[in-house]
Design a protein around this motif. Structure first.
Motif, mmCIF file in Angstrom:
data_model
loop_
_atom_site.group_PDB
_atom_site.id
_atom_site.type_symbol
_atom_site.label_atom_id
_atom_site.label_comp_id
_atom_site.label_asym_id
_atom_site.label_seq_id
_atom_site.Cartn_x
_atom_site.Cartn_y
_atom_site.Cartn_z
ATOM 1 N N GLY A 142 0.827 -1.214 0.000
ATOM 2 C CA GLY A 142 0.000 0.000 0.000
ATOM 3 C C GLY A 142 0.857 1.258 0.000
ATOM 4 N N GLY A 143 1.894 1.251 0.844
ATOM 5 C CA GLY A 143 2.780 2.423 0.927
ATOM 6 C C GLY A 143 3.495 2.674 -0.393
ATOM 7 N N GLU A 144 3.920 1.587 -1.039
ATOM 8 C CA GLU A 144 4.598 1.746 -2.336
ATOM 9 C C GLU A 144 3.618 2.246 -3.397
ATOM 10 O OE1 GLU A 144 8.066 -1.665 -1.785
ATOM 11 O OE2 GLU A 144 6.090 -2.242 -2.516
ATOM 12 N N VAL A 148 3.775 5.666 -5.721
ATOM 13 C CA VAL A 148 3.557 5.774 -7.176
ATOM 14 C C VAL A 148 2.561 6.908 -7.447
ATOM 15 C CG1 VAL A 148 2.761 4.621 -9.279
ATOM 16 C CG2 VAL A 148 3.981 3.300 -7.525
ATOM 17 N N ALA A 149 1.495 6.933 -6.642
ATOM 18 C CA ALA A 149 0.473 7.978 -6.835
ATOM 19 C C ALA A 149 1.074 9.369 -6.602
ATOM 20 C CB ALA A 149 -0.709 7.728 -5.896
ATOM 21 N N ILE A 150 1.957 9.479 -5.625
ATOM 22 C CA ILE A 150 2.612 10.773 -5.363
ATOM 23 C C ILE A 150 3.548 11.119 -6.522
ATOM 24 C CG2 ILE A 150 4.233 11.975 -3.828
ATOM 25 C CD1 ILE A 150 2.922 10.327 -1.499
ATOM 26 N N ALA A 177 5.905 7.424 6.905
ATOM 27 C CA ALA A 177 6.894 7.555 5.828
ATOM 28 C C ALA A 177 6.314 8.363 4.661
ATOM 29 C CB ALA A 177 7.337 6.174 5.365
ATOM 30 N N ILE A 178 5.031 8.171 4.384
ATOM 31 C CA ILE A 178 4.391 8.919 3.291
ATOM 32 C C ILE A 178 4.282 10.402 3.654
ATOM 33 C CG2 ILE A 178 2.162 9.251 2.082
ATOM 34 C CD1 ILE A 178 3.794 6.908 0.963
ATOM 35 N N PRO A 228 9.115 18.238 12.297
ATOM 36 C CA PRO A 228 9.364 17.236 11.246
ATOM 37 C C PRO A 228 8.522 15.988 11.528
ATOM 38 C CG PRO A 228 11.425 18.106 12.123
ATOM 39 C CD PRO A 228 10.330 18.617 13.010
ATOM 40 N N VAL A 229 7.963 15.406 10.488
ATOM 41 C CA VAL A 229 7.026 14.289 10.661
ATOM 42 C C VAL A 229 7.622 13.178 11.520
ATOM 43 C CG1 VAL A 229 5.839 12.432 9.435
ATOM 44 C CG2 VAL A 229 5.769 14.757 8.536
#
Ligand SMILES: Nc1ncnc2c1ncn2[C@@H]1O[C@H](COP(=O)(O)OP(=O)(O)OP(=O)(O)O)[C@@H](O)[C@H]1O
Length: 234
Positions: A142-144, A148-150, A177-178, A228-229
Motif C-alpha cells: 500500500g505504501g509503495e 507511485v500515486a505521489i 513515511a508517506i 518534522p514528521v
C-alpha cells in the motif's frame, strides 16, 4: 504581494431533491506559495469539498477562489480541464492506479497530458521507488502504491499538490513515511502542498493548520516551527 491561494466567502450547497445540504457556509483562508498546509476536521466538516473546489473538480455555489492570480471560480469547463491537467496534482486515499500498467507507466501516463513534466526516473527515485518501477500495482505494498500515486502527481510538475487523506489506508509506520515524503517534497521542490486529515495529532507538522467544523473555518494557526514528521507520535 498577493496570497498564492485565496478562498473568499466560499459557499457550497448540494441540492439533493428537495433537500439542500450546506457543505461550506462561507469559508475564508489564504495559502502562501511553498506552504505545507494541514486541513483538519471531523468527518463531514467540509474538508474534501474545499479540496475538490480548489482542485477544479467541483465548483462553489458562491464566493471567490484565486490561485496564482487566476479567479478559478470564473473558469469555463474547458479552462477547468486545463487547470486540472497542468496545475494540479491530486493524491487520493486509495491510490487510484491503473492496474495493468507498471509503476513507471502509471507515472508516464500522467506526464503525457501535461506541458513541462519532470524527468520520470528522477521522480521515481525521489519517492524511493527506483527499484520497483517495473512492478505492477498488485505487486506493490500500500505504501509503495501511494508513492507511485505521489510520483504521478509530482511528475506533472503541478502548481499545487492536493492530498485527501493520503495515509487513510496505511498502517502507522507506512503512513508516517508517506507524510515525511510529502513534507520533504514540499521543502525540496518548494511545492505548495495541502493535506487533509481527521487526525489532530498531525497538525504540528503543518506550516499552517486550517481547522474546519460544520462547513466553516474553526481556526487557522501558523506554526512558526513546524515539527518534522519523524518526530510526531500519534
Ligand atoms: N456530491 C455531494 N452531494 C451531496 N452532498 C455532499 C456531496 N459531497 C459532500 N456532501 C456533503 O457535504 C458535507 C461535507 O462533506 P465533505 O466530504 O466535504 O466532508 P469531509 O470533511 O471531507 O468528510 P470526510 O472526512 O468524511 O471525508 C457532508 O455533509 C456531505 O455529506
Amino acid at each position: 504581494m498577493r496570497d498564492y491561494i485565496e478562498f473568499k466567502d466560499v459557499k457550497k450547497i448540494y441540492k439533493m431533491g428537495e433537500v439542500n445540504i450546506e457543505a461550506l457556509s462561507g469559508v475564508d483562508f489564504t495559502v502562501n506559495k511553498g506552504e505545507f498546509v494541514v486541513v483538519a476536521g471531523a468527518s463531514g466538516a467540509g474538508k474534501s469539498t474545499i479540496l475538490n473546489i480548489l482542485g477544479g473538480m467541483d465548483s462553489p455555489t458562491s464566493g471567490q477562489i484565486i490561485v496564482d492570480n487566476n479567479e478559478i471560480n470564473k473558469y469555463t469547463n474547458k479552462e477547468l480541464i486545463t487547470y486540472r491537467r497542468y496545475d494540479i496534482g491530486f493524491v487520493f486515499q486509495f491510490y487510484n492506479l491503473v492496474q495493468n500498467l507498471t509503476a513507471r507507466e502509471n507515472v508516464e501516463l500522467a506526464t503525457q497530458i501535461c506541458k513541462n513534466p519532470l524527468d520520470l526516473d528522477q521522480v521515481m527515485e525521489a519517492v524511493g521507488l527506483s527499484h520497483r518501477k517495473n512492478n505492477f500495482p498488485a505487486q506493490l505494498s500500500g505504501g509503495e502504491q501511494q508513492r507511485v500515486a505521489i510520483a504521478r502527481a509530482l511528475a506533472k510538475n503541478p502548481k499545487l499538490l492536493l492530498c485527501d487523506e493520503p495515509t487513510g489506508a496505511l498502517d502507522y509506520n507506512t503512513g508516517k513515511a508517506i507524510l515525511k515524503l510529502l513534507q520533504d517534497t514540499c521543502r525540496k521542490m518548494k511545492m505548495t502542498v495541502i493535506i487533509i486529515t481527521h487526525n489532530l495529532a498531525l497538525t504540528p507538522m503543518g506550516d499552517k493548520v486550517i481547522k474546519v467544523k460544520n462547513g466553516k473555518i474553526n481556526s487557522i494557526t501558523i506554526n512558526e516551527n513546524p515539527t518534522p514528521v519523524e518526530r510526531i507520535e500519534w
